[in-house]
Design a protein around this motif. Structure first.
Motif, mmCIF file in Angstrom:
data_model
loop_
_atom_site.group_PDB
_atom_site.id
_atom_site.type_symbol
_atom_site.label_atom_id
_atom_site.label_comp_id
_atom_site.label_asym_id
_atom_site.label_seq_id
_atom_site.Cartn_x
_atom_site.Cartn_y
_atom_site.Cartn_z
ATOM 1 N N LYS B 3 0.842 -1.192 0.000
ATOM 2 C CA LYS B 3 0.000 0.000 0.000
ATOM 3 C C LYS B 3 0.884 1.251 0.000
ATOM 4 O O LYS B 3 1.894 1.280 0.703
ATOM 5 N N PRO B 4 0.536 2.290 -0.803
ATOM 6 C CA PRO B 4 1.336 3.508 -0.775
ATOM 7 C C PRO B 4 1.356 4.112 0.639
ATOM 8 O O PRO B 4 0.332 4.073 1.327
ATOM 9 N N ILE B 5 2.512 4.640 1.064
ATOM 10 C CA ILE B 5 2.606 5.158 2.426
ATOM 11 C C ILE B 5 2.175 6.621 2.487
ATOM 12 O O ILE B 5 2.354 7.367 1.530
ATOM 13 N N ASP B 6 1.572 7.019 3.643
ATOM 14 C CA ASP B 6 1.209 8.430 3.794
ATOM 15 C C ASP B 6 2.387 9.182 4.442
ATOM 16 O O ASP B 6 3.411 8.586 4.785
ATOM 17 N N SER B 7 2.205 10.507 4.611
ATOM 18 C CA SER B 7 3.320 11.336 5.093
ATOM 19 C C SER B 7 3.810 10.914 6.469
ATOM 20 O O SER B 7 5.016 10.912 6.739
ATOM 21 N N GLU B 8 2.872 10.572 7.367
ATOM 22 C CA GLU B 8 3.280 10.181 8.727
ATOM 23 C C GLU B 8 4.057 8.873 8.719
ATOM 24 O O GLU B 8 5.057 8.731 9.423
ATOM 25 N N ASP B 9 3.563 7.916 7.922
ATOM 26 C CA ASP B 9 4.282 6.640 7.810
ATOM 27 C C ASP B 9 5.665 6.869 7.217
ATOM 28 O O ASP B 9 6.651 6.263 7.645
ATOM 29 N N PHE B 10 5.710 7.742 6.223
ATOM 30 C CA PHE B 10 6.982 8.035 5.561
ATOM 31 C C PHE B 10 7.977 8.597 6.578
ATOM 32 O O PHE B 10 9.130 8.154 6.647
ATOM 33 N N ALA B 11 7.523 9.574 7.391
ATOM 34 C CA ALA B 11 8.407 10.183 8.388
ATOM 35 C C ALA B 11 8.856 9.129 9.403
ATOM 36 O O ALA B 11 10.028 9.113 9.811
ATOM 37 N N ALA B 12 7.943 8.244 9.803
ATOM 38 C CA ALA B 12 8.295 7.206 10.782
ATOM 39 C C ALA B 12 9.328 6.242 10.201
ATOM 40 O O ALA B 12 10.282 5.845 10.886
ATOM 41 N N GLN B 13 9.155 5.874 8.932
ATOM 42 C CA GLN B 13 10.111 4.968 8.286
ATOM 43 C C GLN B 13 11.471 5.634 8.121
ATOM 44 O O GLN B 13 12.512 5.002 8.301
ATOM 45 N N ALA B 14 11.430 6.921 7.757
ATOM 46 C CA ALA B 14 12.691 7.665 7.603
ATOM 47 C C ALA B 14 13.421 7.736 8.935
ATOM 48 O O ALA B 14 14.639 7.547 9.003
ATOM 49 N N LYS B 15 12.666 7.989 10.004
ATOM 50 C CA LYS B 15 13.254 8.063 11.348
ATOM 51 C C LYS B 15 13.862 6.703 11.732
ATOM 52 O O LYS B 15 14.961 6.641 12.294
ATOM 53 N N GLY B 16 13.165 5.625 11.401
ATOM 54 C CA GLY B 16 13.665 4.281 11.702
ATOM 55 C C GLY B 16 14.970 3.996 10.978
ATOM 56 O O GLY B 16 15.930 3.497 11.578
ATOM 57 N N ALA B 17 15.021 4.341 9.691
ATOM 58 C CA ALA B 17 16.235 4.111 8.899
ATOM 59 C C ALA B 17 17.389 4.954 9.439
ATOM 60 O O ALA B 17 18.535 4.496 9.523
ATOM 61 N N PHE B 18 17.070 6.198 9.823
ATOM 62 C CA PHE B 18 18.092 7.098 10.366
ATOM 63 C C PHE B 18 18.644 6.546 11.691
ATOM 64 O O PHE B 18 19.864 6.465 11.880
ATOM 65 N N ASP B 19 17.739 6.172 12.599
ATOM 66 C CA ASP B 19 18.166 5.641 13.902
ATOM 67 C C ASP B 19 19.050 4.410 13.733
ATOM 68 O O ASP B 19 20.027 4.217 14.454
ATOM 69 N N ASP B 20 18.678 3.589 12.756
ATOM 70 C CA ASP B 20 19.451 2.396 12.454
ATOM 71 C C ASP B 20 20.881 2.766 12.050
ATOM 72 O O ASP B 20 21.855 2.143 12.487
ATOM 73 N N SER B 21 21.005 3.801 11.211
ATOM 74 C CA SER B 21 22.331 4.221 10.749
ATOM 75 C C SER B 21 23.132 4.842 11.899
ATOM 76 O O SER B 21 24.355 4.742 11.934
ATOM 77 N N VAL B 22 22.434 5.485 12.852
ATOM 78 C CA VAL B 22 23.116 6.050 14.022
ATOM 79 C C VAL B 22 23.703 4.916 14.862
ATOM 80 O O VAL B 22 24.838 5.005 15.343
ATOM 81 N N GLU B 23 22.931 3.853 15.022
ATOM 82 C CA GLU B 23 23.392 2.705 15.811
ATOM 83 C C GLU B 23 24.608 2.027 15.182
ATOM 84 O O GLU B 23 25.392 1.399 15.876
ATOM 85 N N ARG B 24 24.731 2.151 13.872
ATOM 86 C CA ARG B 24 25.833 1.464 13.172
ATOM 87 C C ARG B 24 27.096 2.315 13.022
ATOM 88 O O ARG B 24 28.001 1.944 12.290
ATOM 89 N N LEU B 25 27.134 3.469 13.687
ATOM 90 C CA LEU B 25 28.355 4.300 13.597
ATOM 91 C C LEU B 25 29.554 3.483 14.090
ATOM 92 O O LEU B 25 29.451 2.772 15.098
ATOM 93 N N ASP B 26 30.682 3.615 13.388
ATOM 94 C CA ASP B 26 31.831 2.786 13.761
ATOM 95 C C ASP B 26 32.580 3.345 14.978
ATOM 96 O O ASP B 26 32.352 4.482 15.405
#
Lengths: 205, 122
Positions: B3-26
């Motif tokens: 299903k196409p995502i709405d703006s809130e879902d998009f922001a939540a997914q973006a935040k999840g991907a960002f947090d994930d990348s923060v956790e992977r800092l070397d």
């Protein structure tokens, strides 16, 4: 305690300062250490997405830490987050200005590409973050696409999106960090989300 | 079909991907952040960083005036310079930019490599 409100028309920042004693300074140092430890990783990633260079991003974050501690340590703790990001965003804007000036100088010396002043040396630069292919894989394809798309946004939209979405600041805090009105924050943020969804597609991730 | 995502879902997914990348800092990045934080906190103890910076203001001012004077004297030669020239020189006067002039040969080399290799350096 005196409380003076400096209302600039865009936002209000209190000029309240905490009393300064030796015990108070130690406590403040502990609080600042905790605050910076909490914010530094996200700040680094935000700066890195904005400038696409890990080392430059580390320098920008360290400068923001130093400025916050040097100039705003005595401000109430709840003001530190927007103040810190305001300093960091100013640093990022200065960094982009320097890149443009450096490019103009290179053109002046006949070494740069003379595509006009709007030539974006940052966008044209190779990825200098020094990430290995293994690390690139780990970063995740979705985040890579998002990073590229966020980096390509106009500066103010990029700031609004990263502060609201990545750092989780509310509209008022983002307005302080960006030095603009809350209405402008809403406009920049809305345009950023619209543009990113259009660029990444409805089925991103 | 997703299903196409709405703006809130998009922001939540973006935040999840960002947090994930923060956790992977070397570890190297985390170490430098740690050093940077302690360097910043050391300023609180010394408390004189501003005073030290202020000592350089007169020297910076003299350098800026000298450069501006030279530019005004050469005005006919540089009349086609961009209008942002004043702010450009302010930026160019800082230490980091002066380093760039010292490394001009290196930037020229990078430019050549960039042209030859289609932008793939290293």
């Amino acid at each position: 305690m005196d409380l003076i409100e400096a209302n600039t028309g865009y936002f209000a920042v209190s000029c309240k300062r905490e009393p300064s004693t030796e015990a108070g300074t130690l406590q403040r140092e502990r609080q600042l250490n905790q605050f910076l430890a909490e914010v530094e990783r996200r700040a680094l990633r935000i700066a890195e997405i904005a400038v696409r260079d890990r080392d430059e991003a580390l320098d920008l974050v360290q400068n923001a830490m130093i400025k916050l501690v040097s100039n705003y340590a005595s401000r109430p703790q709840d003001e530190w987050t927007p103040l810190f990001y305001r300093i960091l965003q100013n640093g990022i804007r200065d960094w982009h200005r320097r890149q443009k000036v450096k490019n103009r100088v290179m053109v002046w010396f006949g070494r740069g590409k003379s595509d006009g002043d709007e030539y974006d040396v940052v966008a044209a630069a190779p990825d200098l973050a020094g990430r290995s292919p293994e690390q690139e894989l780990q970063t995740g394809q979705a985040m890579q696409k998002l990073e590229v798309a966020v980096h390509a946004l106009p500066g103010r939209q990029r700031e609004a999106f990263m502060l609201r979405t990545f750092e989780g600041l509310d509209v008022a805090g983002t307005a302080v960090a960006m030095g603009c009105s809350e209405g402008s924050v809403k406009t920049h943020y809305s345009r950023a989300v619209h543009s990113l969804r259009e660029k990444l597609g409805e089925h991103w991730q | 079909m997703k299903k196409p995502i709405d703006s809130e879902d998009f922001a939540a997914q973006a935040k999840g991907a960002f947090d994930d990348s923060v956790e992977r800092l070397d570890a190297a990045a985390l170490s430098r952040l740690n050093q940077g934080r302690h360097a910043a906190l050391a300023k609180l103890a010394s408390g004189n960083s501003k005073a030290r910076w202020m000592r350089w203001v007169p020297a910076g001012g003299v350098a800026a005036i000298a450069l501006l004077t030279v530019l005004v004297m050469r005005a006919p030669e540089i009349e086609n310079m961009p209008v942002e020239v004043a702010s450009d020189f302010e930026i160019l006067l800082d230490g980091e930019s002066l380093e760039m002039f010292e490394n001009l040969e290196f930037y020229s080399w990078m430019d050549d490599v960039d042209l030859d290799a289609g932008g793939n350096v290293g």
